[in-house]
Write a protein that holds these residues in place. Structure first.
Motif, short mmCIF file in Angstrom:
data_model
loop_
_atom_site.label_atom_id
_atom_site.label_comp_id
_atom_site.label_asym_id
_atom_site.label_seq_id
_atom_site.Cartn_x
_atom_site.Cartn_y
_atom_site.Cartn_z
N ASN A 62 0.84 -0.97 0.08
CA ASN A 62 0.04 0.11 0.21
C ASN A 62 1.05 1.06 -0.27
N LEU A 63 0.38 2.08 -1.02
CA LEU A 63 1.13 3.26 -0.61
C LEU A 63 0.92 5.14 -0.30
N TYR A 64 1.33 5.76 0.62
CA TYR A 64 0.33 6.17 1.21
C TYR A 64 1.19 7.57 0.58
N ARG A 65 0.56 9.22 0.84
CA ARG A 65 0.54 10.20 0.44
C ARG A 65 0.98 10.82 1.45
N SER A 66 1.40 11.91 2.37
CA SER A 66 0.89 12.85 3.42
C SER A 66 1.92 14.20 2.37
N ALA A 67 0.63 15.68 2.67
CA ALA A 67 1.17 16.28 2.67
C ALA A 67 1.14 18.11 3.31
N GLY A 68 2.30 18.29 3.28
CA GLY A 68 2.40 19.02 4.10
C GLY A 68 2.11 18.87 6.05
N ASN A 69 0.79 19.54 6.70
CA ASN A 69 0.55 18.85 7.90
C ASN A 69 -0.38 17.75 7.90
N LYS A 70 -1.44 17.88 6.91
CA LYS A 70 -2.20 16.75 6.56
C LYS A 70 -2.42 15.20 7.21
N ALA A 71 -3.00 14.21 7.52
CA ALA A 71 -2.41 13.06 7.25
C ALA A 71 -2.77 12.04 6.71
N ALA A 72 -2.31 11.07 6.06
CA ALA A 72 -1.51 10.36 5.35
C ALA A 72 -2.57 10.40 4.54
N VAL A 73 -2.65 9.68 3.56
CA VAL A 73 -4.20 9.13 2.87
C VAL A 73 -3.33 7.74 2.05
N LYS A 74 -3.61 6.84 1.78
CA LYS A 74 -3.56 5.40 1.06
C LYS A 74 -4.15 6.04 -0.41
N LEU A 75 -2.84 5.59 -1.89
CA LEU A 75 -3.11 5.77 -3.28
C LEU A 75 -3.77 5.00 -3.18
N ASN A 76 -3.90 3.88 -3.47
CA ASN A 76 -4.35 2.47 -3.55
C ASN A 76 -5.79 2.32 -3.54
N SER A 77 -6.53 2.01 -4.08
CA SER A 77 -7.52 1.10 -3.58
C SER A 77 -8.19 -0.36 -3.34
N SER A 78 -6.56 -0.68 -3.93
CA SER A 78 -6.32 -2.52 -3.23
C SER A 78 -4.88 -2.51 -3.84
N PRO A 79 -4.87 -3.85 -3.07
CA PRO A 79 -2.46 -3.66 -2.55
C PRO A 79 -2.39 -4.00 -4.21
N ILE A 80 -1.13 -3.69 -3.93
CA ILE A 80 -0.03 -3.09 -5.70
C ILE A 80 0.56 -4.38 -5.34
N THR A 81 0.21 -5.20 -6.36
CA THR A 81 0.68 -6.70 -6.61
C THR A 81 1.68 -6.37 -7.66
N ALA A 82 1.45 -5.73 -8.95
CA ALA A 82 1.85 -6.07 -10.10
C ALA A 82 3.22 -5.58 -9.85
N THR A 83 3.39 -4.17 -9.73
CA THR A 83 5.04 -3.54 -10.27
C THR A 83 4.89 -2.59 -8.47
N THR A 84 6.24 -2.48 -8.38
CA THR A 84 7.14 -1.72 -7.82
C THR A 84 6.63 -0.18 -7.89
N ASN A 85 6.20 0.29 -8.35
CA ASN A 85 5.67 2.07 -8.52
C ASN A 85 4.47 2.17 -9.02
N TYR A 86 4.35 3.81 -9.12
CA TYR A 86 2.91 3.92 -8.53
C TYR A 86 3.03 5.92 -9.42
N ILE A 87 2.16 5.75 -10.52
CA ILE A 87 1.98 7.42 -10.57
C ILE A 87 0.89 8.19 -10.16
#
Length: 633
Positions: A62-87
């Motif tokens: 699962n990939l997470y992004r946090s911006a500034g002081n905001k809480a981290a959000v998960k970017l993918n809707s389901s666990p990433i299995t095909a690759t180890t990268n994301y746009i």
């Protein structure tokens, strides 16, 4: 009789497979996820991370992004299995942005990676910047990487060069300098090798590896009177100047030193083996010539170095001298803070070793050529076994380039593509790595009085129409590209320098100078994909035109290229932003590839290769037989 023969064969096979099943696990560095994020502009960010050689096949992320002081959000809707990268296409460029991944196993999140942060003011750029503290008169040259502090991420160990000279040339050089940097630009130490170590591609080799299994990499190299370690302590006698009026250093003591990678302090210093002369530290020109073939500091002052798992479990330091005539290779172990000699191979020691004389290259490769779990030293046209005995010598002689991998996936084991510097019948040659048997060879075409053979050679999979790697050379009247059977498949060939994995297919790209290109096999031409010169970067080592380092340093399994800026004040790590179509464990957990990063800085740099075939229609790579070391902060 048949039954007995069958039983004997069955017993032999059982013993073979049993031996293979109990191979020692190699002790290797424990790596983090190596998360890297590249701001592509327009609110879009490429994010990549590592799969490890010890990960279970069903691991997801699962990939997470946090911006500034905001809480981290998960970017993918389901666990990433095909690759180890994301746009990520939804960033707010007015605030700093951080990314991290969490591993997912059997539906549950487990490990959390270290975050990677893009500063709000950084802007869109396809590289990571490492500021340097380059001294006046110096410029960045070759580098290596190692986890110096045990935090699971690489530091960069950089060779800074001033005035240098080839061993065959006269001239006084500047002191070679080694520096260590964290990826944020923090400088850890500086080692001054001093005036009694000559600056030049054939002289200054340095190995970066965890040699003692404490989870932190050490740095090892040849030293001399006046070398100053990272703590300011002097090795030997600082008052001595051993170089002569021509700039060559043919007298005085020679040392081998291992430095603490975190502080740059000396761990242990011993005499360098072999010495220029066995009986005296002040030999005459005639005495040197009698041993090495010339007396002015050329053949006897050519050095190579590497790291190899000679017992299949622990790394050993390999230090070498000579390849045109006499060749000596010494193996060392770092045990409880002391360098202990494992063995020495000397081509001139006895009649049995004489066929190994004059067979070395300006580079070497470490690989398990006989599949016994232990490494051999592929020293150009010859191979030294893990026990320090000669395995075989082809007799084709010295060359400038060497490539070892599973070049032909339809043959068992590894293959070697080598060249032949002098005019001869093996200008380009392709052999079995275990036995030395020539599979095919192509003679040079004599072009002049000296009859020079090819200056360079390269082997990569760049054409999907033919199984395995394609091979080609530069010069000596050998034109075009050849398949694994030695058939010419093209009248034209690409650049003869480095390869790199950069786009989303399994074919290799070409790395030449600052340019990354794709070989258009249908039209026999190279199309430039990327040029680091557009970002004020330069290549190293004159006509050799190699990067500071190339390898799988960060992110997914594709490779990075590191270059210095033109003013020498910065290193820039370029990483692909092309989304992958698949995933592999990091190449740095393939032992052969990892060791090739250690020796990449040696003499005429060569690109790294894995122990398994990578290319069109490849099989799933085998799991590496490794156990990772816990870092100790």
């Amino acid at each position: 009789m048949r039954l007995n023969l069958y039983a004997a064969c069955s017993a032999g096979l059982l013993m073979l497979f049993s031996a293979q099943s109990v191979f020692s696990q190699r002790l290797m560095e424990k790596l983090g996820r190596g998360v890297v994020a590249i701001n592509q502009g327009g609110g879009k960010v490429y994010v990549g991370w590592r799969m490890l050689g010890t990960d279970p096949d069903n691991l997801a992320f699962n990939l997470y992004r946090s911006a500034g002081n905001k809480a981290a959000v998960k970017l993918n809707s389901s666990p990433i299995t095909a690759t180890t990268n994301y746009i990520d296409e939804k960033i707010d460029s007015t605030a700093s942005v951080s990314y991290f991944v969490k591993t997912v196993l059997n539906g549950k999140e487990t490990e959390t990676s270290k975050p990677f942060t893009i500063a709000a003011s950084s802007g869109a750029k396809p590289y990571l910047s490492i500021p340097l503290q380059t001294m006046a008169g110096y410029k960045p040259n070759d580098a290596s990487v190692g986890d110096l502090d045990g935090d699971g991420e690489y530091e960069i160990i950089l060779h800074q060069t001033g005035r240098g000279h080839d061993n065959s040339h006269k001239g006084i050089t500047d002191n070679p300098i080694l520096e260590a940097y964290k990826l944020d630009g923090t400088m850890l130490w500086r080692i001054d090798l001093g005036r009694n170590i000559r600056e030049g591609a054939h002289y200054t080799q340095f190995m970066v590896y965890d040699l003692d299994g404490d989870g932190k990499a050490e740095v090892a190299c040849k030293t001399a009177d006046g070398t100053i370690d990272g703590k300011g302590n002097v090795i030997g006698d600082s008052t001595k100047t051993w170089r002569n009026s021509d700039g060559h250093i043919l007298r005085g003591p020679e040392f081998l030193t291992v430095f603490n990678g975190q502080t740059g302090a000396v761990i242990n210093t011993v005499k360098y083996v072999p010495s220029l002369h066995p009986d005296t530290e002040q030999p005459t020109t005639e005495q040197i010539k009698a041993i090495w073939g010339d007396g002015y500091g050329n053949r006897g002052m050519r050095f190579l170095a590497a790291v190899a798992y000679l017992d299949g479990k622990h790394p050993s330091l390999i230090m070498c001298r000579g390849y045109y005539t006499r060749t000596v290779i010494a193996a060392w172990d770092l045990d409880n803070g002391k360098l202990k000699q494992r063995w020495v191979f000397d081509s001139d020691a006895n009649a049995e070793n004489r066929p190994f004389r004059g067979q070395g290259n300006h580079n070497l490769t470490i690989a398990d050529v006989d599949n016994d779990g232990k490494d051999e030293i592929v020293y150009g046209a010859m191979v030294i076994d893990d026990n320090g005995k000669g395995l075989y010598s082809t007799g084709t002689g010295h060359a400038d380039a060497l490539h070892v991998s599973d070049l032909d996936p339809n043959r068992p084991g590894l293959e070697v593509f080598d060249i032949q510097e002098r005019f001869g019948d093996a200008g380009a040659n392709f052999r079995d790595a275990r036995t030395g048997q020539m599979i095919w060879k192509i003679p040079s075409v004599k072009a002049g009085e000296d009859g020079e053979g090819p200056g360079r050679g390269l082997s990569l999979d760049v054409d999907p129409r033919y199984p395995g790697f394609e091979s080609w050379v530069a010069g000596a009247g050998i034109s075009g590209m050849f398949d694994v059977k030695g058939n010419k498949i093209s009248e034209r060939n690409p650049s003869v320098n480095f390869g790199i994995f950069w786009d989303d297919d399994m074919l290799s790209e070409l790395l030449d100078g600052t340019r990354i290109s794709k070989w258009d096999y249908q039209n026999s031409r190279a199309n430039i994909m990327f040029n680091a010169a557009d970002y004020n970067c330069v290549s190293n080592n004159g006509t050799k035109q190699n990067p500071v380092l190339s390898g799988d340093i960060l992110g997914d399994w594709r490779e990075e290229a590191i270059y210095a800026t033109r003013d020498g004040k910065e290193l820039r790590i370029f990483t692909t932003t092309i989304p992958a179509k698949n995933r592999f464990y990091t190449f740095m957990h393939d032992p052969q590839y990892r060791l090739s990063i250690a020796w990449q800085n040696v003499a005429y740099n060569q690109p790294p290769h894995t122990s398994f075939f990578i290319g069109q229609d490849m099989k799933t790579p085998p799991k590496p037989n490794i156990v990772v070391l816990e870092g100790k902060k």
